[in-house]
Design an enzyme around this catalytic site. Structure first.
Site, PDB file in Angstrom:
ATOM      1  N   CYS A 188       0.836  -1.157   0.113  1.00 30.37           N
ATOM      2  CA  CYS A 188       0.154   0.107  -0.077  1.00 30.37           C
ATOM      3  C   CYS A 188       1.078   1.350   0.022  1.00 30.37           C
ATOM      4  O   CYS A 188       1.577   1.626  -0.886  1.00 30.37           O
ATOM      5  CB  CYS A 188      -0.927  -0.007   1.188  1.00 30.37           C
ATOM      6  N   SER A 189       0.918   1.997   1.112  1.00 32.20           N
ATOM      7  CA  SER A 189       1.701   3.262   1.136  1.00 32.20           C
ATOM      8  C   SER A 189       2.013   3.367   2.495  1.00 32.20           C
ATOM      9  O   SER A 189       2.174   4.623   3.061  1.00 32.20           O
ATOM     10  CB  SER A 189       1.005   4.454   0.566  1.00 32.20           C
TER      11      SER A 189
END
Length: 225
Positions: A131-132
């Site tokens: 994801c981040s």
């Protein structure tokens, strides 16, 4: 039966006039409908939660200001201290959260902070392939858009040198080993970039501006004097 319209104190949208009544031509500026939708939705949800007593508007404002106050400058302070203070650097590499606590940097929301050091022979670059995941508490609450992009997350694992050179203009010698560090929900990474040449004897405060966000992610080098 109760009137649903009357029950809803915070209607998500107002009625709009039908387009049939729009009988003249003019140019419209482009509108990001998605952004407008989510902005309005967020405002409505906030008002509902305020009405239920979960928090106040003042508390929301304070939290926004707190998040805005967290910038990459916090990470830069850690790096600059590590450059001039070898014992502190050893503690930072051994236990990132404890070293942050020494400098009154709040990392309570980070479960584990791994700090890695770039050297003349090894270069680290950070990514979150799922994801981040990002060390917001020390680099700011708004990670760069490229860090969150699918292109970066997929390609930097396969071709880190190519990404560094083509996307960021960071050239590394062939004999430098490149290591990709994959952030997770439990672990965040901070990179200590190589200290620039010509800064021997510089004070800690003078070194801070040389440390950039991208150099602490590993896609760039520290600024040269």
């Amino acid at each position: 039966m109760p009137n649903p319209q009357a029950q809803n104190q915070f209607p998500f949208s107002n009625d709009v006039e039908p387009l049939d009544d729009h009988d003249h031509d003019h140019d419209h500026a482009p509108v990001n409908d998605d952004e407008a939708y989510w902005t309005q939705r967020t405002a409505v949800i906030q008002k509902l939660l305020e009405a239920k007593g979960y928090f106040t508007a003042a508390e929301v404002r304070q939290e926004i200001e707190r998040q805005d106050s967290v910038t990459p400058m916090l990470g830069a302070r850690l790096v600059a201290r590590a450059w001039v203070d070898p014992p502190f650097k050893a503690r930072l590499l051994a236990d990132g959260k404890a070293a942050c606590h020494e400098m009154d940097i709040d990392t309570v929301e980070i479960n584990r902070l791994e700090v890695v050091e770039n050297t003349p022979s090894v270069h680290h670059v950070v990514v979150c392939t799922l994801c981040s995941c990002y060390p917001r508490a020390i680099l700011g609450y708004h990670p760069p858009s490229w860090y969150k992009s699918t292109a970066y997350r997929q390609r930097v694992v396969i071709d880190p040198r190519g990404v560094l050179e083509e996307e960021f203009g960071t050239l590394l010698a062939d004999d430098i080993e490149v290591r990709v560090m994959d952030s997770t929900a439990d672990t965040r990474y901070l990179v200590i970039p190589v200290r620039p040449d010509g800064t021997d004897g510089w004070a800690e405060e003078a070194l801070i501006p040389l440390v950039t966000r991208d150099s602490m992610i590993g896609v760039a080098l520290a600024q040269t004097p």
